[in-house]
Structures are given as C-alpha cells and as structure tokens.
Design an enzyme around this catalytic site. Structure first.
Site, PDB file in Angstrom:
ATOM      1  N   GLU A 259       0.815  -1.219   0.000  1.00 11.12           N
ATOM      2  CA  GLU A 259       0.000   0.000   0.000  1.00 11.12           C
ATOM      3  C   GLU A 259       0.851   1.273   0.000  1.00 11.12           C
ATOM      4  O   GLU A 259       0.771   2.085   0.922  1.00 11.12           O
ATOM      5  CB  GLU A 259      -0.885   0.022   1.256  1.00 11.12           C
ATOM      6  CG  GLU A 259      -1.762  -1.180   1.436  1.00 11.12           C
ATOM      7  CD  GLU A 259      -2.458  -1.203   2.797  1.00 11.12           C
ATOM      8  OE1 GLU A 259      -3.515  -1.832   2.893  1.00 11.12           O
ATOM      9  OE2 GLU A 259      -1.939  -0.598   3.762  1.00 11.12           O
ATOM     10  N   CYS A 341      -4.085  33.757   9.663  1.00  7.37           N
ATOM     11  CA  CYS A 341      -3.962  34.410  10.962  1.00  7.37           C
ATOM     12  C   CYS A 341      -3.546  33.417  12.037  1.00  7.37           C
ATOM     13  O   CYS A 341      -4.309  33.114  12.963  1.00  7.37           O
ATOM     14  CB  CYS A 341      -5.284  35.083  11.319  1.00  7.37           C
ATOM     15  SG  CYS A 341      -5.756  36.242  10.053  1.00  7.37           S
TER      16      CYS A 341
HETATM   17  C1  PLP Z   1      -1.697   6.009   4.948  1.00  8.90           C
HETATM   18  C2  PLP Z   1      -1.674   4.552   4.776  1.00  8.90           C
HETATM   19  C3  PLP Z   1      -0.845   3.962   3.815  1.00  8.90           C
HETATM   20  C4  PLP Z   1       0.116   4.754   2.956  1.00  8.90           C
HETATM   21  O1  PLP Z   1       1.220   5.216   3.661  1.00  8.90           O
HETATM   22  P1  PLP Z   1       2.421   5.931   2.866  1.00  8.90           P
HETATM   23  O2  PLP Z   1       3.358   6.326   3.910  1.00  8.90           O
HETATM   24  O3  PLP Z   1       1.845   7.096   2.159  1.00  8.90           O
HETATM   25  O4  PLP Z   1       2.996   4.917   1.950  1.00  8.90           O
HETATM   26  C5  PLP Z   1      -0.925   2.603   3.641  1.00  8.90           C
HETATM   27  N1  PLP Z   1      -1.768   1.836   4.387  1.00  8.90           N
HETATM   28  C6  PLP Z   1      -2.561   2.365   5.320  1.00  8.90           C
HETATM   29  C7  PLP Z   1      -3.468   1.480   6.085  1.00  8.90           C
HETATM   30  C8  PLP Z   1      -2.542   3.736   5.557  1.00  8.90           C
HETATM   31  O5  PLP Z   1      -3.320   4.254   6.489  1.00  8.90           O
END
Ligand code: PLP
Length: 417
Positions: A259, A341
């Site tokens: 991910e 601000c």
């Molecule tokens: C935010 C998130 C990611 C991505 O993280 P990066 O640091 O942008 O690669 C992957 N998995 C989950 C569950 C997340 O919350």
C-alpha cells in the site's frame, strides 16, 4: 512553472505523470518476486487524474473511507482491486464496500469484526478480511504517523491476534484469512519492516499450529520519499530486506498486497506559490506567500522539512543540494510563511534563499503526497488548483475553487426542529 503560474494562477499543485509512473514501476519491479497487488494509497494524493495515471499501470487502490473507494471506482479501478483499512468504518461504509465487492477488508478490532460479520450475514455477501496486527515496533518517525506501536489506536496486538482467529476464524460470510500491517510513515530504514515481518512470520507459525492458514499478507505502505537529501532507501533496498523474510510464504501460495502512497506521490509534485510581500522585523526576514498551512499542512503539523526555491532565482543561483543551510554567498535567511492568521502558518523557517521580492514564484518541493489531500479552507481560502504534466501536455486536473464554491452549502437554510 512560469507558464503554469501564468495560465493556472497560484497556489497550484503541479504533478508529473512520469514521476508517478516511474515510482510505481520501480516498486513493481523491486517486489516482482512476490507478484503483489500494488494498492496505491488514495489518501496521499487523491485527484482522479492521478488515480487514473496509476490505474493505467495496473494499480489497485488502498482506501480508508467509502469516499476514497468511490474515487478509485470512478478512476476505473474495480472494487475487487481495492483494500479498505481504517479504525472507524461506519455501517453505511461497510455495507457499500460489501455491495461493491471490495477486494479485502482490513479489520482493526474485535468490535469492528463483529459488526462486519453481522452486516455481511444480513446481506449474505461473502467478504475477504485481513486482521490488522500491531507488531509493536518503533518505526522511528513522527509520533503522529507512527501506527505500529502498542499505544496507537491501530490494529490488534500479537497476543490478541491468535485468539482473534480462534474466535472469529470460522465466520460464514466474513472470511478472516489474511494479515495486514502498516506500521507508520515515512520509515527511513528497513529494520522496522524486518522486525515487524519477523514477528508476523512467528505468528503465522503459531496460527498454523491452531489449524489456521493465512492466505494473504498486506505489507502496508510507509516507504520514505526524498524530502531533503538522498536519505531514503530505494524501492530495491526495501525489497532486498523484506523479500527474504516473506518469500517462503509466497512459495506456500500466500497472496501479497502493498500500500505505497508517499513513495509514489511525494516527489511527483511541487506546490507553486507567489510571494505577496517581503518584510523584515529586526534581523528576521519573511516572504509572505499566497498560501501556507492551508495548502500544505505538513510543516506546521509535523514539523516537516520541504525544500523551497524560487522558480527564477534573482541572482541565478541553483542550489548544489537540498540541505537546509546552504553556505552559498548572496543568500539571506528567510521564513517562508502563509497569509493565515496563525503564527503556525509557515512552510519553511530560517532558510538560506536568494533575496525574494513581490511577485516571485516559489516552488515547494516534494509536496505531492499529503499536500492537497490535507489542504483546508481555513480563513475562507479556496482550495488550490491542481495541474498534471504528461510529457509536453499540461492539464488542469482540478479547477481552483472560488469563494462562491465555499458558500454554496450555506446558502440554503433548512429548519430542522
Ligand atoms: C496512509 C496509509 C498507507 C500509505 O502510507 P504511505 O506512507 O503514504 O505509503 C498505507 N496503508 C494504510 C493502512 C494507511 O493508512
């Protein structure tokens, strides 16, 4: 950049298709032995055209809300290629994800699993679920983005994971069959991954003794991006550390997900700003720009470093490195601040920059991830425009908001009670 500023105005986020695609391809290549579904993290940069660029290369999507799932589907990614995490999924979100045929639901607690089980049973829809485990490792990153330590709200600790599978592993519709990890972001060394995955493999062995077979592992995201110098490991460095640990599982038929968000989007984008005024107060010099924390929250929220440089430096100086204190002649220490601000409304503090003047254009680097997606409308600031550069083609992919847009939802008043 000058032509983009002339046609689109400022503040504007400018993204590069080639850089987005290049990062995606490098991750795909580095992790090829796992043949993972690379699910781009929508929350890092959620513009539909950015999602389409990655979808065209075969990306799945990592979503953390039903809104992000809708974006992914709109961009042409089937829900079956999306994984859905998040500690607070609402009933309507779970139902919509089930009905859309979500690829994988990442479960963060016992209470959430029971709710998913109830809703899936009512709808008689089967769904693949993975348990988000919290391996209690320190990713050595900002505490706001550290997500794999015991005291964070994410996932279930390893001691509870085994009981979780014993209790819920036989559910009729919510098929608990995978493990999910996402330990934080950005993680600049490979060790936290090694530690987390070593613990995960031990858990998988324990689960096997209980008769539980793990069919999928979602390795999460968190890979670093280059903000300041080349301090971040490459896709290949991460893969070299991770692959030896998990390849035996691949050989046993386990399916893998990744991910990545930041490592794909961060340095594929710059934030283009105009200097409105310069000002000196004692020894301190300020360049006041047409956006600050409303467009890019990271410096004031996390204390993050973003390299800033004029599009056309007044003295023609091109910096040798991105380090914060440049020992070059002709530079002045300046704070780059926004118009809001708040004293916390800054983008860069005490930076050595060429002398700036009204009308100069500034580029804030590595602003592609968690830039626009965290932008706010504070002080009735319309959201910035977004532009995507693809080869010689420069396209406006999000119109600049107007104040009319901001007032739109307030025009009609409905008496409720
Ligand atoms: C935010 C998130 C990611 C991505 O993280 P990066 O640091 O942008 O690669 C992957 N998995 C989950 C569950 C997340 O919350």
């Amino acid at each position: 950049m000058r032509e983009i500023a002339r046609t689109a105005g400022t503040p504007t986020f400018v993204y590069s298709s080639a850089t987005l695609g290049g990062h995606f391809d490098r991750l795909k290549e580095a992790f090829a032995p796992l043949d993972p579904l690379l699910c781009y993290s929508v929350k890092s940069c959620a513009n539909l055209s950015v999602l389409r660029t990655l979808a065209a290369r075969g990306a799945g999507m990592d979503v953390v809300s039903i809104g992000e799932l809708q974006r992914a589907v709109e961009a042409g990614v089937p829900a079956s290629h999306c994984v859905y995490a998040g500690v607070g999924k609402r009933d309507d979100e779970i139902i919509a994800a089930l009905e859309a045929g979500i690829g994988l639901l990442n479960i963060e607690s016992e209470a959430e699993f029971e709710n998913v089980s109830r809703l899936a049973g009512q709808l008689r829809i089967s769904v693949r679920c993975a348990l988000r485990i919290n391996p209690d490792v320190d990713p050595k990153t900002h505490r706001y983005t550290s997500t794999g330590k015991k005291e964070t709200k994410f996932g279930v600790d390893l001691e509870r994971a085994r009981r979780f599978f014993q209790k819920y592993g036989q559910d009729a519709f919510a098929k608990l069959e995978g493990l999910h990890l996402h330990i934080g972001s950005p993680i600049y060394t490979v060790e936290p991954y090694v530690e987390a995955l070593t613990k995960t493999c031990a858990l998988i062995d324990e689960l096997a003794m209980d008769g539980v077979t793990i069919r999928s592992i979602d390795l999460g995201g968190g890979f670093g991006a280059d903000y300041e110098s080349d301090q971040s490991p490459s896709a290949m460095d991460y893969a070299d550390a991770i692959l030896p640990i998990v390849l035996p599982l691949k050989q046993r038929g386990v399916q893998f997900f990744l991910e990545p968000g930041r490592s794909i989007a961060a340095n594929a984008g710059v934030l283009l700003l105009s200097v409105l005024y310069t000002k000196q107060s004692g020894e301190k010099r300020f360049a006041i720009c047409d956006a600050g924390m409303n467009a890019l929250l990271r410096p004031s929220h996390y204390g993050s470093f973003h390299f800033v440089w004029p599009v056309q430096p007044s003295n023609g100086l091109v910096p040798p490195t991105r380090s914060s204190t440049l020992a070059m002649p002709g530079l002045l220490a300046q704070d780059i601040v926004g118009p809001l601000c708040e004293s916390g409304d800054f983008l860069a503090l005490d930076r050595s920059l060429p002398p700036l003047s009204r009308g100069d254009l500034l580029a804030v680097f590595t602003a592609g991830a968690y830039g626009m997606s965290m932008a706010s409308r504070y002080n009735s600031s319309p959201l910035p425009a977004e532009v995507l550069v693809t080869g010689g083609r420069v396209a406006l992919i999000r119109e600049r908001e107007t104040v009319e847009d901001l007032m739109e939802h307030e025009r009609h008043v409905t008496v409720l009670l």
